[in-house]
Each structure stands twice: as C-alpha cells, then as structure tokens.
Design an enzyme around this catalytic site. Structure first.
Site, PDB file in Angstrom:
ATOM      1  CB  ALA A   1      -0.939  -0.019   1.203  1.00  0.00           C
TER       2      ALA A   1
ATOM      3  CD  GLU B   1      -0.816   8.647   0.894  1.00  0.00           C
ATOM      4  OE1 GLU B   1      -0.954   9.889   0.840  1.00  0.00           O
ATOM      5  OE2 GLU B   1      -0.380   8.039   1.883  1.00  0.00           O
TER       6      GLU B   1
ATOM      7  CB  SER C   1       4.635   9.465 -10.709  1.00  0.00           C
ATOM      8  OG  SER C   1       3.942   8.835 -11.761  1.00  0.00           O
TER       9      SER C   1
ATOM     10  CD  GLN D   1      -1.223  -2.929 -44.295  1.00  0.00           C
ATOM     11  OE1 GLN D   1      -0.211  -2.541 -44.891  1.00  0.00           O
ATOM     12  NE2 GLN D   1      -2.065  -2.119 -43.713  1.00  0.00           N
TER      13      GLN D   1
ATOM     14  CD  GLU E   1       4.508  -2.201  -8.748  1.00  0.00           C
ATOM     15  OE1 GLU E   1       3.461  -1.832  -8.189  1.00  0.00           O
ATOM     16  OE2 GLU E   1       5.566  -2.411  -8.148  1.00  0.00           O
TER      17      GLU E   1
ATOM     18  CB  THR F   1       3.831   6.178 -15.663  1.00  0.00           C
ATOM     19  OG1 THR F   1       4.773   7.212 -15.355  1.00  0.00           O
ATOM     20  CG2 THR F   1       2.629   6.267 -14.728  1.00  0.00           C
TER      21      THR F   1
END
Lengths: 374, 350
Positions: free
Chosen positions: A114, A117, A122, A271, A352, A354
């Site tokens: 935890a 918040e 980050s 393609q 975990e 960005t």
C-alpha cells in the site's frame, strides 16, 4: 554469452505452460473478467503445484511470463498473492518473517503493498498517510488508492509518514506491516477497471489504526529507500507481465493468420506479414531486456537503468502488440480473447512506475554515469 | 461550409449533450443504450438527422449531420454510431424500396434502433455458413453484429440481395465487445425468419458503397472522440499535481497534448471545409482514425491509474477508437483505395 536457460528452468516452464493450457480456459478467463472477481481456487492450485516459488526468482519470473501469456488477468491474479513480501524479506526482522511470511508462502494468507494515495501516484515522496508515535504503538491515519489485493490481502506493507520532511521530501517515511483485520482499517473494492479485472483493487481508509512498534519494518525514516528497492524488483516482474502478454498476443495472431490464409489470400500479403514481424521483433527485444534486468537483479547487483528500460519497453511492446493484433484480426478481434489482452495490456504502462517515470530514471542514470566518468 | 445556422445547431446539440447525454454516459456504457435515451435523441430530431422529412427525418445537410455526430461522440461514441448506422447505412440501403422506406418511418416514429450487417465486407470476418434464401424466410447465422438491440436489420442474404429482417429476437445474448458497449455486439441467428427484400442483385457492392460514402461521418465521430478525450486530458493535466507541479507544467504532457490538439484542429477544419472529393474524404478518415487511437491512448496515460477506471470516462474512448477503426475503417481495403487514388491505378495488390 549463453541465451539458453538451464534444463531445470526449461522443464519448469513446460510445467507452467501445461498448467496454463489446462486451467486457463477462455471461458474461465471471460468469467472472472466479466464478474470482476478474484480467482481464489486458481490461486490455491498455483501455490499447491508450486508454480510460484518466492524463494526462486527465476522460476517466479518464468511463471509470470508463461501465465500472462495464456491470460493476463488470471496470470497476474495467480502470481500476485506474494506482492510486497520482498520488502519484508529484505528489511524485515526474523520475527516478522516467521510470523507473516510462512503463512503467505504456503498460501494461508495473502499480501499486498500500500503505497499510492489519491493525490499521488508517481510522486511517492508526496504521500500524506501519517503515523504518530504513541510510545508503545503508532497511530495511523490516511488513505491509499489503487491498492492491488487491497480488499483481499491479510497483510499489507504500508508506506507512511512518521516525521515531517526536512530538506528532502523523501525523508521521514517508514514502512509498516499492517494486518487488514485491525480496527481502523477499511477497504472498498474498486470496480469498473478497463482490464486485469480478475485482480482485486481497492481504496483504503485508515482511521486511528494502532500499529504495534514491532510491526515497523527495518528502520524508521528509511521507508522511501525500501520501497524504491522494491520497485527495482517488482518492475522486472512487470516487464515479465508485459513480455508474456505480448507473446500471448503474438501466438493468437499467428494462429489466426494461418487459419484465415486458407480462406482469404489477403492474409498472405505483406501488410499482415509485416505486422506479425513487428510484434515478434518487439517480443524478442523485450525478452532480452527483461532477462538482462532479471539477471542483474537476481545476482544482487540490480541495474536501475536496465530495469526501467525493460519495464518501459516490455509494457509498450504489449500495448503495441495489442493494437496491431486488432488490425490483423479485424472484426474477429473485437469479441475474441484478444479484446481482453488489449484491455489488460495497458495497465503495464501505468503500474509500478509509468513509462514516463521509467524514462526519467533512464535519463537520470545515463547522466549520472557520464558525470561519474569525467 | 459551416454557416451561422450550423453554429446554432452546434450550440443546440452541445447543450443537449451536456445536459442530457453526458450525465448518463457511464450508464450507457454499463447498461446499453436504452429506449429512453433513443427516444430522447429522436425527440430532438437527431436520430433521423439526414433522413428526408417525408419519412419523418430532419433532412439536415451534410455539414449539419457531421456537426451532430462530432458533438455527440464527445460524450458518447455509442450514441453517435447509433445515429450513423441509421442515417449512413440503413437509410440509403433501405430507401430504394417501399418496404425499406416504411421501415425507416417506423424506426423513426418509434425511436428504435436499426442496424446493417457489415460483416461480409469487413476484415477478420469468419463466415459461419451462408444464409439460405427461401421465398420469404431466411435461415443462417451472422456473427459479431453491431447494435444488438436493433429493431430492424438489413443484411446480405448471401444470394446477392439485401433483405430486411424486422425481428429483434434474432439477436442472441450479448457478446462482450471491446467497443461501443452502448450498442453491443451479438450473434444474429435466423431460423426460418421472415424477411423482405429491399434491394436486388449487387448486395456486396451496395454495402461497399455505403461504407465508402460513410467516410465523412466516420471522420466526424473520430474527431468527436479525439475532442472528448483530449479535453479530459487537458483539464486533468491542469489540476493534477505531481512533485508539487501540475502535470501541464511538464514538457512531455504539455507538448504531446498540444501536438495532438493541433492535429485535431487541422483535421476538423478540413472536415468542415465543404468541398472535399472522394480522395480527400478517405484521407481524412484514415488520418482521423489513426489520431483517435493515439489521442485516446495518451489521454488515458495522462490520467494514470484513474484513467484505467470507467468513472473518469476516458477508457471508453480508448476502446471505442479501436472499435471504430475496425468496424468502419478497413485497414487493407481503405489503403488499397487510397493507393489507387495516389497512383492513379490499382496498386498494392500483390
């Protein structure tokens, strides 16, 4: 340089793959995705068959990769019961390890971490949940957001502020081992996620929760460093999630093209072929970066730059693959298992750390290294 | 060209969207586009926007129609696609016969949804068996059909004709689809289901033509998606702080959102410039669909964990932009068309 795994890991991967092929049926994956329900029984079987062994990091990494390859939602759910235990393993006391980790490792209890918040993702040092020293215990108040396992974990490693920051904002933070059954702890399950809907995500309200002194992990005021150390570990495992997801998408895309090419010559044209080649190349690059980061980490000489590169690249490879797969499979993809992979892949670019945070770390480490050489 | 009247229409639609659609947009995603919303859209005259007034439509010109789709897609791409399915597909395909025109009238007067089964001309379609065309009854399956609550459907019967099925019960239970959850996708199962023919031979060409002629409408919806998600991204980046500063203070966020917004504005100006040929319309669609995917992905990323939850209304744009490109922007076929325009002859066909 040897790119081969030892035989023990190769056969372990086979065992995980057989399990996933047997247990991760599309029907089951769809059910837990739609119901936003955690697959308890599946988690128990994964632990019973020793497919995730926290004492063996290479096996854990390979298990995450293979299980996510077969289904990201189920794969992550089945490998997440130990989430956060590394903090206890590295910095906890023997008593704490004995009291809590034995139960977690044998599947009797679940863990979680935890940190995040409502006002800060980050910016870890900006957390506001605080703990007051009351002599024989701490009194904790605050809230946490987007906590994986938050509504089902028995224990959480929680980052809190134990003293006001001095000139450095990340000073004064500490980690506690919190039992979710304690008075003052409340978890609200969050629903309506884009993907990984089989995992449990919750917001936490902590009101006058008493935390015994013996549940402080390591030293008071060192929490930020412990969590950053943990992220250096967990990011390698998130890279493995991204790698597994991208590989799973490639498997399905190649199968689809091979099947469709019998009916429609268009699937043999460049393609489509180039899309497959682009996904496959990124999968291999992600694999090499992930294993390199893991190799450093598991030899106790983690390289944060390589770790961040692996985490950012593998997660972006997963998202890239999910987008290309939709172009390859067209209408079929919109209601097939691939639509779930599309939704699941995106979270790996966010949790975990960005992709933006990983880039900040990479550039910071590059400049540090260059400055050190001068 | 956009006139003063068009700007009045834009204000009217925007007000309706803000007061009525936006507050219920999340419910549309969760529960589907209910009869209440469709009736409300119909009461405003938006449902039959492009349909002639003698059939109960609003007879808007193209610019008015595009403004409508653009504005509505900013809050609910599902509602916008519902309108497009009726106006750009069902109506032109149905209006060639008396039965078809009656069907359009009924759809409008009852505020019902309509669909056209485009599967046979889309990429990635796996045919589960041709339909059997009896004298008045049809048997067969069409998979992955958009708009599962449609009261009426037009489909290629497999014998070259387009038929109208006036029976909502042919749709099986909802399939879980990536996008347009307000409309839903489902399997259409017909077992001796009655039909009426709305067009004779050349069904595939008729569907193909409707698809090509829908290029501006698809662009308008893509631009609505772009506008909707970028506005959310910009608004959020102004209020969300990290490391003591709003996200908008950071170069990657501000520069990326600004660049995406610049692309959007250029495309929108092109859409409403009023004198586009077939090639320009196609170019605009290809660019708009590509931008919708990039913009919605970045808008979600800016929101971080919050963007991953439906409550913030961003993740639906990420899903819907891909669904829009898949259902109405054929990646190979459209590039073949574009290459033909650019080369002046067939190209990229090997």
């Amino acid at each position: 340089m040897d790119f081969e795994f030892p035989e023990e890991i190769v056969s372990f991967r086979e065992k995980v793959r057989e399990f996933a092929e047997r247990e991760f049926t599309p029907e089951l994956a769809r059910k837990f995705d739609r119901e936003e329900k955690y697959p308890d029984e599946l988690k128990d079987r994964v632990i019973r068959e020793k497919l995730v062994d926290p004492s063996d990091p290479w096996k854990t990494l390979v298990a995450i990769e293979e299980l996510c390859r077969h289904d990201p939602g189920l794969g992550i759910s089945a490998t997440v019961p130990f989430f956060g235990e590394e903090v206890l393993l590295l910095f906890g006391s023997d008593e704490q390890k004995k009291k809590y980790l034995e139960k977690v490792n044998n599947g009797e209890a679940m863990m979680g971490l935890a940190v995040t918040e409502p006002g800060g993702g980050s910016d870890v040092a900006g957390i506001k949940t605080n703990a007051k020293d009351m002599g024989d215990h701490y009194l904790v108040n605050g809230s946490k957001m987007f906590i994986t396992n938050g509504g089902i974990a028995d224990y959480l490693v929680m980052l809190v502020r134990t003293s006001e920051p001095d000139e450095k904002r990340h000073h004064g933070l500490s980690t506690f081992l919190v039992e979710t059954g304690w008075e003052g702890f409340k978890a609200n399950k969050l629903v309506g996620k884009l993907g990984v809907r089989a995992t449990n995500t919750a917001e936490l309200q902590i009101t006058n929760m008493k935390v015994p002194k013996e549940n402080l992990i390591g030293e008071e005021g060192k929490g930020f460093y412990y969590i950053m150390t943990f992220f250096n570990i967990s990011r390698v495992f998130v890279a493995a999630q991204g790698l597994g997801i991208a590989q799973g998408i490639l498997d399905r895309s190649v199968r689809f093209v091979n099947e469709m090419s019998h009916e429609d010559e268009g699937y043999n044209r460049e393609q489509i072929q180039f899309h497959l080649a682009d996904i496959a190349t990124r999968v291999e690059a992600a694999r090499n970066l992930t294993y390199k980061a893991a190799s450093f980490l598991f030899q106790f000489k983690p390289d944060p730059m390589i770790t961040s590169m692996a985490k950012a690249y593998a997660s972006e490879a997963a998202v890239f693959a999910s987008e290309k797969a939709m172009e390859i499979t067209g209408l079929f993809g919109l209601t097939s298992d691939l639509e779930r992979y599309f939704r699941d892949a995106k979270i790996t670019e966010i949790w975990e750390g960005t992709s933006e945070v990983e880039r900040l770390i990479i550039s910071r480490m590059l400049r540090k290294a260059q400055a050190g050489e001068q | 060209m956009v006139t003063e009247e068009h700007e009045i229409l834009r204000s009217t639609v925007r007000e309706y969207v803000q007061k009525t659609l936006e507050p219920g947009a999340l419910d549309i995603e969760r529960d589907g586009l209910g009869e209440e919303i469709r009736k409300s859209v119909s009461a405003q005259g938006f449902l039959g926007a492009r349909i002639s007034s003698d059939l109960g439509g609003s007879d808007l010109d193209e610019a008015g129609y595009l403004i409508l789709l653009d504005e509505i897609a900013r809050a609910s791409p599902s509602v916008s696609v519902d309108i497009m399915l009726l106006n750009s597909f069902f109506y032109p395909l149905a209006s060639g016969s008396d039965e078809g025109r009656d069907a359009v009238k009924r759809v409008l007067s009852e505020g019902k949804g309509a669909t056209v089964v485009l599967n046979t001309i889309l990429e990635g379609y796996r045919n589960e068996g041709e339909l059997m065309d009896g004298s008045s009854k049809i048997t067969g399956v069409r998979d992955n059909v958009l708009n599962r609550n449609a009261a009426m459907s037009i489909l290629d019967a497999g014998n070259g004709s387009l038929v109208l099925v006036d029976d909502a019960s042919v749709f099986s239970k909802k399939d879980y689809s990536l996008g347009f959850r307000g409309l839903g996708m489902a399997k259409m199962e017909m077992r001796g289901t009655e039909f009426r023919t709305v067009a004779g031979k050349g069904a595939e060409h008729a569907l193909d033509r409707a698809m090509n002629e829908s290029d501006p409408a698809v662009s308008a919806i893509a631009l609505g998606i772009i506008s909707g998600c970028l506005q959310k991204g910009i608004d959020y980046s102004k209020v969300r702080k990290t490391f003591g500063q709003p996200l908008s203070a950071y170069q990657p966020v501000a520069f990326t959102l600004s660049s995406l917004k610049a692309e959007e504005e250029l495309l929108r100006r092109t859409l409403y410039s009023g004198d586009l040929g077939e090639k320009e319309k196609l170019m605009l669609k290809i660019s708009s669909l590509d931008l919708a995917k990039r913009a919605s992905k970045y808008a979600l990323q800016v929101h971080g964990g919050y963007g991953y939850f439906e409550d913030f209304g961003v993740e639906k744009f990420y899903r819907d932009s891909t669904a829009l490109a898949t259902l109405f922007g054929r990646s190979v076929r459209d590039m073949e068309r574009l290459s033909h325009h650019i080369y002046g002859e067939k190209a990229g066909f090997l």
